[in-house]
Design a protein around this motif. Structure first.
Motif, PDB file in Angstrom:
ATOM      1  N   PHE A  25       0.827  -1.212   0.000  1.00 55.61           N
ATOM      2  CA  PHE A  25       0.000   0.000   0.000  1.00 55.61           C
ATOM      3  C   PHE A  25       0.859   1.259   0.000  1.00 55.61           C
ATOM      4  CE2 PHE A  25      -3.400  -2.581   2.410  1.00 55.61           C
ATOM      5  CZ  PHE A  25      -3.845  -3.113   1.217  1.00 55.61           C
ATOM      6  N   GLY A  26       2.158   1.125   0.193  1.00 56.96           N
ATOM      7  CA  GLY A  26       3.038   2.282   0.089  1.00 56.96           C
ATOM      8  C   GLY A  26       3.785   2.652   1.350  1.00 56.96           C
ATOM      9  N   ALA A  27       3.650   1.868   2.430  1.00 57.58           N
ATOM     10  CA  ALA A  27       4.381   2.195   3.652  1.00 57.58           C
ATOM     11  C   ALA A  27       5.860   1.902   3.445  1.00 57.58           C
ATOM     12  CB  ALA A  27       3.842   1.391   4.824  1.00 57.58           C
ATOM     13  N   GLU A  28       6.707   2.800   3.936  1.00 59.12           N
ATOM     14  CA  GLU A  28       8.140   2.578   3.773  1.00 59.12           C
ATOM     15  C   GLU A  28       8.772   1.995   5.030  1.00 59.12           C
ATOM     16  OE1 GLU A  28       9.425   5.918   0.605  1.00 59.12           O
ATOM     17  OE2 GLU A  28       8.054   6.518   2.176  1.00 59.12           O
ATOM     18  N   LEU A  29       8.189   2.259   6.187  1.00 58.10           N
ATOM     19  CA  LEU A  29       8.659   1.657   7.436  1.00 58.10           C
ATOM     20  C   LEU A  29       7.441   1.121   8.174  1.00 58.10           C
ATOM     21  CD1 LEU A  29      10.886   4.652   8.556  1.00 58.10           C
ATOM     22  CD2 LEU A  29      11.730   2.559   7.511  1.00 58.10           C
ATOM     23  N   ILE A  30       7.538  -0.113   8.652  1.00 62.61           N
ATOM     24  CA  ILE A  30       6.402  -0.702   9.363  1.00 62.61           C
ATOM     25  C   ILE A  30       6.922  -1.389  10.613  1.00 62.61           C
ATOM     26  CG2 ILE A  30       4.332  -2.130   9.167  1.00 62.61           C
ATOM     27  CD1 ILE A  30       6.080  -2.065   6.067  1.00 62.61           C
ATOM     28  N   GLY A  31       6.227  -1.211  11.724  1.00 57.32           N
ATOM     29  CA  GLY A  31       6.603  -1.894  12.955  1.00 57.32           C
ATOM     30  C   GLY A  31       5.371  -2.276  13.743  1.00 57.32           C
ATOM     31  N   VAL A  32       5.527  -3.315  14.567  1.00 59.28           N
ATOM     32  CA  VAL A  32       4.426  -3.771  15.427  1.00 59.28           C
ATOM     33  C   VAL A  32       4.880  -3.649  16.876  1.00 59.28           C
ATOM     34  CG1 VAL A  32       2.959  -5.705  16.037  1.00 59.28           C
ATOM     35  CG2 VAL A  32       3.640  -5.378  13.662  1.00 59.28           C
ATOM     36  N   VAL A  33       4.068  -3.022  17.703  1.00 58.07           N
ATOM     37  CA  VAL A  33       4.392  -2.839  19.113  1.00 58.07           C
ATOM     38  C   VAL A  33       3.401  -3.627  19.948  1.00 58.07           C
ATOM     39  CG1 VAL A  33       4.745  -1.164  20.952  1.00 58.07           C
ATOM     40  CG2 VAL A  33       5.096  -0.502  18.579  1.00 58.07           C
ATOM     41  N   LYS A  34       3.916  -4.322  20.974  1.00 60.61           N
ATOM     42  CA  LYS A  34       3.009  -4.955  21.936  1.00 60.61           C
ATOM     43  C   LYS A  34       2.698  -3.923  23.009  1.00 60.61           C
ATOM     44  CE  LYS A  34       2.029  -9.143  24.399  1.00 60.61           C
ATOM     45  NZ  LYS A  34       0.620  -8.858  24.103  1.00 60.61           N
ATOM     46  N   LEU A  35       1.421  -3.688  23.239  1.00 64.65           N
ATOM     47  CA  LEU A  35       1.018  -2.660  24.198  1.00 64.65           C
ATOM     48  C   LEU A  35       0.918  -3.266  25.589  1.00 64.65           C
ATOM     49  CD1 LEU A  35      -1.745  -0.967  22.045  1.00 64.65           C
ATOM     50  CD2 LEU A  35       0.528  -0.089  22.482  1.00 64.65           C
ATOM     51  N   ASP A  36       1.313  -2.470  26.596  1.00 66.35           N
ATOM     52  CA  ASP A  36       1.138  -2.898  27.988  1.00 66.35           C
ATOM     53  C   ASP A  36      -0.351  -2.903  28.314  1.00 66.35           C
ATOM     54  OD1 ASP A  36       3.845  -2.945  28.193  1.00 66.35           O
ATOM     55  OD2 ASP A  36       3.976  -0.851  28.887  1.00 66.35           O
ATOM     56  N   PRO A  37      -0.736  -3.690  29.317  1.00 65.73           N
ATOM     57  CA  PRO A  37      -2.169  -3.711  29.686  1.00 65.73           C
ATOM     58  C   PRO A  37      -2.710  -2.328  30.032  1.00 65.73           C
ATOM     59  CG  PRO A  37      -0.981  -5.495  30.764  1.00 65.73           C
ATOM     60  CD  PRO A  37       0.046  -4.685  30.044  1.00 65.73           C
ATOM     61  N   ASN A  38      -1.883  -1.434  30.601  1.00 65.78           N
ATOM     62  CA  ASN A  38      -2.411  -0.107  30.956  1.00 65.78           C
ATOM     63  C   ASN A  38      -2.517   0.816  29.750  1.00 65.78           C
ATOM     64  OD1 ASN A  38       0.297   0.061  30.635  1.00 65.78           O
ATOM     65  ND2 ASN A  38       0.634   1.539  32.298  1.00 65.78           N
ATOM     66  N   GLU A  39      -1.909   0.419  28.630  1.00 68.07           N
ATOM     67  CA  GLU A  39      -1.990   1.251  27.424  1.00 68.07           C
ATOM     68  C   GLU A  39      -3.200   0.887  26.556  1.00 68.07           C
ATOM     69  OE1 GLU A  39       2.381   2.418  25.845  1.00 68.07           O
ATOM     70  OE2 GLU A  39       1.915   0.287  25.960  1.00 68.07           O
ATOM     71  N   ASN A  40      -3.711  -0.335  26.732  1.00 64.09           N
ATOM     72  CA  ASN A  40      -4.759  -0.780  25.819  1.00 64.09           C
ATOM     73  C   ASN A  40      -6.093  -0.885  26.523  1.00 64.09           C
ATOM     74  OD1 ASN A  40      -3.996  -2.900  27.357  1.00 64.09           O
ATOM     75  ND2 ASN A  40      -3.927  -4.403  25.707  1.00 64.09           N
ATOM     76  N   ALA A  41      -6.613   0.276  26.878  1.00 67.11           N
ATOM     77  CA  ALA A  41      -7.881   0.309  27.603  1.00 67.11           C
ATOM     78  C   ALA A  41      -8.996  -0.346  26.792  1.00 67.11           C
ATOM     79  CB  ALA A  41      -8.241   1.760  27.919  1.00 67.11           C
ATOM     80  N   ALA A  42      -8.940  -0.207  25.457  1.00 64.78           N
ATOM     81  CA  ALA A  42     -10.010  -0.752  24.621  1.00 64.78           C
ATOM     82  C   ALA A  42      -9.778  -2.224  24.292  1.00 64.78           C
ATOM     83  CB  ALA A  42     -10.116   0.058  23.346  1.00 64.78           C
ATOM     84  N   GLY A  43      -8.742  -2.818  24.858  1.00 64.90           N
ATOM     85  CA  GLY A  43      -8.512  -4.236  24.634  1.00 64.90           C
ATOM     86  C   GLY A  43      -7.787  -4.552  23.346  1.00 64.90           C
ATOM     87  N   TYR A  44      -6.948  -3.629  22.913  1.00 65.22           N
ATOM     88  CA  TYR A  44      -6.140  -3.896  21.726  1.00 65.22           C
ATOM     89  C   TYR A  44      -4.718  -4.247  22.170  1.00 65.22           C
ATOM     90  CZ  TYR A  44      -9.790  -1.549  19.017  1.00 65.22           C
ATOM     91  OH  TYR A  44     -10.954  -1.187  18.443  1.00 65.22           O
ATOM     92  N   PRO A  45      -4.271  -5.485  21.978  1.00 65.35           N
ATOM     93  CA  PRO A  45      -2.921  -5.830  22.457  1.00 65.35           C
ATOM     94  C   PRO A  45      -1.792  -5.306  21.565  1.00 65.35           C
ATOM     95  CG  PRO A  45      -4.013  -7.759  21.549  1.00 65.35           C
ATOM     96  CD  PRO A  45      -5.016  -6.652  21.502  1.00 65.35           C
ATOM     97  N   PHE A  46      -2.078  -4.940  20.307  1.00 66.35           N
ATOM     98  CA  PHE A  46      -0.989  -4.556  19.402  1.00 66.35           C
ATOM     99  C   PHE A  46      -1.256  -3.195  18.753  1.00 66.35           C
ATOM    100  CE2 PHE A  46      -0.929  -9.198  19.393  1.00 66.35           C
ATOM    101  CZ  PHE A  46       0.394  -9.411  19.785  1.00 66.35           C
TER     102      PHE A  46
END
Lengths: 192, 446
Positions: free
Chosen positions: A75-96
């Motif tokens: 789709f055109g991204a030049e840099l891509i990364g995946v971060v694992k979120l801490d439980p306190n960062e993902n209030a909506a229940g998104y782990p990544f």
């Protein structure tokens, strides 16, 4: 790839090739009189769609992660990364969180013209289609602008933060735009 | 069937006012290069009689109507990138962009002293926004859709205050057409008639829609009008020097061959300088080659000479039989693309391709047939008479037959409910010619 001869391209010299263009400054720096003329505004105002009711069969998280990155690259991204979120960062229940970045010849924060916003536009294209694709795979995903996107990008290993808190990458230096952050519950293998 | 439909279309258009070649002095018949020629009286095309609008109204029969309106693709990427086969239309970016309300023209006009500089600027802008090819054409009434048909933008809408203007008036007020477009990925196109080929086609199509919308918005910001849904894209492409019209009915470009989109161009009053039609030898090549006609799964591409259709001399494909393939295959893939993929002009944009098209361009006409025969021999030898490469991309594998499910991803240890890699049987892609099916569409004429 096939053997290729073309004009040599040097990073950072892109904007200089428009030196003789009398309208280039208007394109880059003049803020649009009507925001409805900009694609960035159209995509920002678009509502999010539904999650597809059936989940797709996935491969292992490592492979899903590489497929997600391959898709973002396409789709055109030049840099891509995946971060694992801490439980306190993902209030909506998104782990990544998925971070996509594109190069920016002009800093979009200082160049409000349609041309200056091209990295933003390309970033919105990537995050819109990529998050839609994840939802069509049957997993939750939401793409939103985040103030600490550059911190997350540094955590994903895309680069390091400068003293001012800006992302510096090995590929583009500071000339980089971090697109919206996609938060998702798609099982992925995190980079950081 | 096709003939009847086209006749009807012409009759309904007849009253709309004939323009073009007879219009005489004010609008001289434009030169469109060697591949297309306006020879006779031309009746402007009514957009409502083109394939998609016809099908939307259910005029092409139930299977096609259902294919267009009532199918959801099995493939998640197709559901976000291909028109009409999504589960949720909010996931389709083309819809989001083309349905957005139009912005206003900036009242502060930017003065254009040098139209040539502005033409260079618009091209630089289009490339900067992500277009691969840009062309500017001089407007001619015959390039515009018939009046009264409204504006037509696929998967979207367009409205403006010039809706009731005749093609002649529009030509007087808006002298230029800008066509900017994107090319499909060459390597993925090799797996056409497969979801990988669909991805190449549809993702670049979305990108092209975004580029044109941004360019339209930018022209309005410059203080000039930009109209959409008014111009026949192929005419703009040929007249604007993007390429020549091939036997397969596609505009063939010198860098990308037939693998470029022809989206809805922009009609504008921005002062520009128009490009000239190009000569890259498509005319000479199509006379001899016929690779697309041989491999077309529906025999929709003619083997014979050019015909005069609606006052225009060109190769006339049978659009109805081409369109009718879709409901038969939509469970497996969406876009056929065979004629684009086998076209010898469709090659990576690299130096040896430029060398070949450059040679065609610079050879004198009488010597071209010999060069074409040599190039076609090379093409058959190295690329084959049909594309049979197996392409793997992410989780997709064109070696797996459509309908079969198999995980062939290297290193995957996930359980896919018993579907192992051994289910992949063939060693090459699913490109066995579908000729056994083709006679149900139309009998071959050669």
């Amino acid at each position: 790839m096939a053997l290729r001869f073309g004009r040599a391209k040097f990073p950072g010299l892109g904007k200089d090739s428009h030196r003789n263009d009398p309208y280039w400054d208007f394109f880059i720096n003049r803020p649009p009189a009507d925001l409805a003329n900009t694609v960035t505004e159209m995509i920002r105002n678009a509502p999010e769609g539904n999650v597809f009711p059936t989940k797709s069969e996935l491969h292992t998280p490592e492979i899903t992660s590489s497929h997600l990155k391959g898709m973002a690259e396409y789709f055109g991204a030049e840099l891509i990364g995946v971060v694992k979120l801490d439980p306190n960062e993902n209030a909506a229940g998104y782990p990544f969180a998925v971070i996509c970045a594109v190069h920016a010849d002009y800093d979009p924060r200082q160049a409000p013209g349609i041309g200056g916003q091209v990295p933003v536009q390309n970033g919105l294209f990537i995050t819109f289609v990529l998050s839609s694709w994840i939802r069509e795979l049957g997993f939750r995903a939401t793409a939103a602008p985040e103030p600490d996107a550059e911190k997350l990008a540094a955590r994903a290993g895309l680069g390091t933060l400068s003293k001012e808190g800006r992302l510096i990458t090995p590929q583009f230096g500071a000339n980089v735009h971090v697109a919206n952050v996609i938060r998702t519950d798609l099982p992925l293998a995190a980079d950081g | 069937m096709a003939l009847t439909l086209e006749k009807e279309a012409q009759q309904t258009n007849g009253s709309a006012g004939a323009t073009g070649a007879q219009a005489g002095e004010e609008f001289p018949t434009p030169y469109l290069g060697r591949s297309v020629k306006i020879v006779g009286p031309h009746v402007n095309v009514d957009m409502n009689q083109s394939p998609h609008p016809k099908n939307q109204r259910g005029e092409l029969g139930k299977p096609l109507f259902n294919w267009y309106r009532n199918t959801v693709s099995h493939d998640p990427l197709t559901r976000v990138s291909a028109p009409n086969h999504f589960a949720d239309r909010r996931h389709f970016l083309t819809n989001v962009i083309n349905r957005s309300s139009n912005g206003k023209v900036n009242p502060q006009k930017v003065a254009v002293d040098d139209p040539a500089a502005m033409a260079r600027h618009i091209k630089a802008v289009a490339h900067y926004l992500g277009a691969d090819v840009v062309g500017i054409a001089k407007t001619h009434p015959s390039f515009l859709y018939a009046p009264g048909g409204g504006r037509y933008v696929q998967d979207g809408s367009a409205k403006d205050e010039f809706q009731s203007n005749s093609p002649d008036d529009l030509t007087r007020n808006f002298p230029f057409i800008i066509q900017a477009t994107t090319a499909w990925d060459y390597n993925k196109l090799q797996a056409h008639r497969h979801q990988i080929g669909d991805a190449a086609y549809h993702v670049s199509q979305m990108k092209g829609v975004m580029v044109l919308k941004a360019l339209e918005g930018y022209i309005k910001e410059l203080g000039y009008t930009a109209l959409r849904g008014v111009v026949t894209p192929q005419a703009a492409g040929v007249a604007g020097g993007i390429g020549e019209l091939g036997r397969n009915g596609l505009v063939i470009n010198k860098n990308f061959g037939a693998r470029i989109h022809m989206p809805d161009p922009i009609l504008t009053d921005l002062p520009l300088v128009a490009d000239e039609p190009v000569d890259i030898g498509v005319e000479d090549f199509c006379k001899i080659c016929r690779k697309c006609a041989n491999t077309c799964p529906t025999n929709s591409i003619p083997f014979g000479d050019k015909v005069v259709h609606n006052g225009i001399e060109k190769y006339k494909i049978n659009w109805l039989t081409c369109y009718k393939l879709r409901p038969y295959v939509h469970e497996y893939w969406g876009s056929c693309l065979t004629c684009a993929a086998v076209c010898p002009f469709t090659k990576p944009n690299v130096w040896w391709h430029s060398l070949a098209t450059g040679a065609l361009h610079s050879f004198p006409y009488f010597a071209r047939p010999a060069l074409v025969r040599a190039l076609k021999w090379i093409d058959d030898k190295f690329w084959g008479v049909a594309r049979t490469n197996r392409v793997r991309w992410l989780g997709y594998d064109s070696g797996v037959k459509p309908g079969d499910q198999a995980c062939t991803v290297a290193g995957c240890t996930a359980s896919h409910e018993g579907k192992g890699a051994s289910d992949a049987t063939s060693n090459f892609g699913y490109y066995a010619p579908l000729k056994e099916n083709t006679n149900r569409f139309v009998k071959r004429d050669a």
